[in-house]
Design a protein around this motif. Structure first.
Motif, mmCIF file in Angstrom:
data_model
loop_
_atom_site.group_PDB
_atom_site.id
_atom_site.type_symbol
_atom_site.label_atom_id
_atom_site.label_comp_id
_atom_site.label_asym_id
_atom_site.label_seq_id
_atom_site.Cartn_x
_atom_site.Cartn_y
_atom_site.Cartn_z
ATOM 1 N N ILE A 1 -5.492 0.559 6.635
ATOM 2 C CA ILE A 1 -6.735 1.149 6.134
ATOM 3 C C ILE A 1 -6.704 2.625 6.468
ATOM 4 O O ILE A 1 -6.589 3.005 7.621
ATOM 5 N N ILE B 1 -18.070 -3.492 7.976
ATOM 6 C CA ILE B 1 -17.193 -4.646 7.812
ATOM 7 C C ILE B 1 -17.215 -5.425 9.116
ATOM 8 O O ILE B 1 -17.035 -4.847 10.194
ATOM 9 N N LYS C 1 -13.755 1.404 1.680
ATOM 10 C CA LYS C 1 -13.111 2.716 1.545
ATOM 11 C C LYS C 1 -14.006 3.696 0.812
ATOM 12 O O LYS C 1 -14.045 4.874 1.131
ATOM 13 N N LYS D 1 -9.027 5.247 6.118
ATOM 14 C CA LYS D 1 -10.364 5.779 5.835
ATOM 15 C C LYS D 1 -10.697 6.747 6.944
ATOM 16 O O LYS D 1 -10.624 6.394 8.124
ATOM 17 N N ARG E 1 -11.085 -10.153 -0.521
ATOM 18 C CA ARG E 1 -10.661 -9.237 0.537
ATOM 19 C C ARG E 1 -10.377 -7.857 -0.016
ATOM 20 O O ARG E 1 -10.790 -6.844 0.523
ATOM 21 N N LYS E 2 -9.651 -7.874 -1.127
ATOM 22 C CA LYS E 2 -9.276 -6.614 -1.747
ATOM 23 C C LYS E 2 -10.520 -5.820 -2.131
ATOM 24 O O LYS E 2 -10.622 -4.624 -1.894
ATOM 25 N N ASP F 1 0.829 -1.208 0.000
ATOM 26 C CA ASP F 1 0.000 0.000 0.000
ATOM 27 C C ASP F 1 0.860 1.253 0.000
ATOM 28 O O ASP F 1 0.614 2.193 -0.743
ATOM 29 N N ARG G 1 -13.598 -6.069 -0.945
ATOM 30 C CA ARG G 1 -14.372 -5.572 0.196
ATOM 31 C C ARG G 1 -13.703 -4.358 0.840
ATOM 32 O O ARG G 1 -14.358 -3.413 1.255
ATOM 33 N N GLN G 2 -12.384 -4.432 0.904
ATOM 34 C CA GLN G 2 -11.643 -3.311 1.478
ATOM 35 C C GLN G 2 -11.868 -2.038 0.646
ATOM 36 O O GLN G 2 -12.105 -0.965 1.186
ATOM 37 N N GLU G 3 -11.817 -2.212 -0.676
ATOM 38 C CA GLU G 3 -12.047 -1.077 -1.576
ATOM 39 C C GLU G 3 -13.459 -0.521 -1.415
ATOM 40 O O GLU G 3 -13.667 0.680 -1.349
ATOM 41 N N TYR H 1 -14.841 -10.104 6.680
ATOM 42 C CA TYR H 1 -13.455 -9.970 6.211
ATOM 43 C C TYR H 1 -12.565 -10.748 7.168
ATOM 44 O O TYR H 1 -12.590 -10.512 8.372
ATOM 45 N N PHE I 1 -8.334 -7.359 9.565
ATOM 46 C CA PHE I 1 -8.758 -6.167 8.844
ATOM 47 C C PHE I 1 -8.326 -4.890 9.553
ATOM 48 O O PHE I 1 -8.465 -4.778 10.767
#
Ligand code: ADP
Ligand code: ZN
Length: 531
Positions: free
Chosen positions: A289, A279, A272, A291, A264-265, A71, A267-269, A255, A285
């Motif tokens: 992050i 979540i 965000k 956010k 996973r990717k 990241d 859901r994370q997106e 997650y 998780f």
């Protein structure tokens, strides 16, 4: 330090430094060794990324989390900075490409997994290294909550590179761990920067865990617009709870580390971008992050230690707006977690983990200001009441309003009942209950039935407040009765003004209370005179 601010603006788009960032960067630029403690979300990365751009040579960043490395490198590249990482997730070819870039001095930052360090040191010695940055530096300490044996190899950095400054960074370390970091890394006259860990906009709350599904549904109904994270202990729990919440009409998903990488990717997106509001996750998780508008963090299970808890709750409210962290506590969790805390073949480490678990349980069980407990745990002097945790809000609710008439009603009821009854009875009396005893003995007393405009819960909250403020006291013994204090006399006979808190009114728990919205704040001005 104009150059540093200019770099901050040019590459990161921020116009000023936060917390200790500027002082930290100045020390690094003077080639001093530094230990920087900053809360999660405080902005640690800038502290080595800005110097990396200002210094001549390569900055090597040690980071324990492969996902986080990627990241960071991706976002650095987006900002036009030459950065790369080396870890076990890469193919031979990819690694060779990076080695080539290092040899030709094409990189400003290299992220490295700690297990790579030992083998890599001789190679690094041929390069022009400007700075070593050690992220999550608490991992080097046995006393920390996340000891990684690989980090111990970093002890040799100073010996091999005596001229290269080292900056160690962490968001969680008590004094013992801090000292251990300094010692193990052999830092030379280090400058230590400690930012306050207080996250004043986060409200810390502990609730007893009962019917937690219903309670969570109730909470989410009250926070329909908000996004948040619900932490569970097991993968299975996250899936079950996510499914239940979906059934209740919420946009939620699970997650955990057992899910496919792509899922996973995604859901994370989605989280965000606010397409996924909730979540339901294991501790897998959250790392990295970024956010800003996470409004709540709910813990269905007790975390293993205060470090983890604070890190997880720290993901709320990065935008500085009011946010909430609720821990649902049951003693049963402590027993489950105890079995996990034991590290096979390492008695000493097990002991440390168990003691951390106990302190976590103490936090949940204590009647002390939550913020005070947490900050003192990290050796930050802080004295409650903080005004923004469940404990402080019960004893010192905010904001305050003129509750003189409410107080007069309660106190005169207690007086009329000759200080012989407990909270429940006094409320029945105020509400004009038709119970036989009240009806027969007390219905002719003044103030009987004079309290119908508030619910029982509201009266209870007010009485608790009057107790906390010393207008009432409770006798000890099997039947706690309410008694007046001398302060009560001033209210009853001298018209002393009383300030009371505004309480959230908890709705009666109802199954599937779907469309109910918002809590009620009651601030009804009182018109009648008290009798
Ligand atoms: P940490 O590693 O301490 O948890 P990060 O380095 O990931 O925190 O930074 C947290 C967030 O704060 C990021 O979104 C980052 O871009 C932002 N940030 C860092 N420094 C500043 C600053 N000086 N002004 C505004 N935002 C900043
Ligand atoms: Zn408090």
């Amino acid at each position: 330090m104009k150059a540093a601010v200019a770099v901050l603006k040019e590459y990161f788009g921020f116009s000023e430094f936060r917390l200790n960032q500027e002082a930290i960067i100045r020390a690094v630029m003077q080639k001093k060794d530094v230990l920087a403690l900053m809360p999660t979300g405080g902005g640690k990365s800038v502290c080595f990324q800005v110097p990396a751009l200002l210094l001549d040579g390569l900055t090597v960043v040690i980071s324990p989390l492969i996902a986080l490395m990627k990241d960071q490198v991706d976002s650095l590249r987006l900002n036009g900075i030459e950065a790369a990482f080396l870890n076990s997730s890469q193919t031979q070819g990819e690694q060779e490409e990076i080695i080539e870039k290092l040899n030709t001095e094409k990189l400003k930052l290299l992220y490295l997994a700690p297990e790579r360090i030992t083998n890599f040191l001789p190679f690094l010695q041929n390069l022009n290294i400007a700075l070593f940055a050690i992220d999550e530096a608490h991992c080097i300490s046995h006393w920390g909550h996340d000891f990684r044996p690989d980090y111990l190899s970093l002890s040799r950095l100073k010996e091999k590179f005596p001229q290269v400054p080292v900056i160690a960074l962490t968001a969680t370390a008590d004094i013992l761990t801090r000292k251990d970091i300094l010692g193990k890394l052999h830092l030379k006259n280090p400058e230590v920067f400690i930012s306050s860990f207080n996250r004043a906009n986060i409200r810390y709350v502990v609730e007893k865990k009962r019917n937690h599904l219903e309670r969570i549904v109730e909470y989410l109904n009250e926070h329909r617009e908000d996004s948040g994270i619900i932490y569970c202990l097991s993968r299975k729990n996250t899936e079950e709870l996510a499914a239940q919440l979906q059934e209740e009409g919420f946009v939620a998903a699970a997650y955990h580390a057992g899910l496919d990488n792509e899922i996973r990717k995604k859901r994370q997106e989605q989280f965000k971008r606010d397409e996924l509001k909730i979540i339901v996750a294991t501790i897998a998780f959250g790392m990295g992050i970024d956010k800003s508008n996470v409004r709540f963090i709910l813990h269905v299970n007790l975390p293993k230690n205060i470090e983890s808890y604070y890190q997880e709750t720290g993901r709320a409210g990065r935008d500085g707006l009011p946010s909430e962290a609720i821990l649902f506590y049951s003693a049963g969790d402590v027993i489950t977690l105890k079995s996990f805390a034991t590290i096979e073949g390492n008695e000493e480490q097990s002991k440390i983990m168990l003691s951390k678990l106990e302190q976590m349980a103490d936090y949940a069980g204590s009647g002390k200001c939550r913020r005070e407990t947490i900050l003192n745990y990290f050796d930050e002097p802080f004295k409650g009441p903080c005004g923004n945790c469940d404990v402080c809000m019960q004893s010192h609710p905010i904001p305050l309003f003129d509750g003189t008439i409410i107080a007069q009603k309660v106190l005169s009821a207690v007086s009329r009942l000759k200080e012989r009854f407990g909270i429940g009875y006094v409320i029945d009396f105020l509400k004009g209950s038709a119970s036989e005893k009240i009806w027969e003995e007390h219905r002719y007393l003044p103030t009987f039935g004079k309290g119908n405009e508030y619910t029982r819960d509201q009266w209870r909250a007010y009485i608790k407040d009057l107790l906390a403020q010393g207008y009432l006291k409770q006798s000890t013994g099997e039947f706690a009765v309410l008694q007046l204090t001398s302060a009560a006399q001033e209210v009853l006979y001298e018209g002393k003004k009383v300030l009371l808190g505004v309480f959230k009114r908890r709705k009666k728990k109802r199954k599937y209370a779907k469309k109910e919205k918002q809590f009620l704040i009651f601030l009804l001005p009182w018109k009648d005179a008290a009798r």
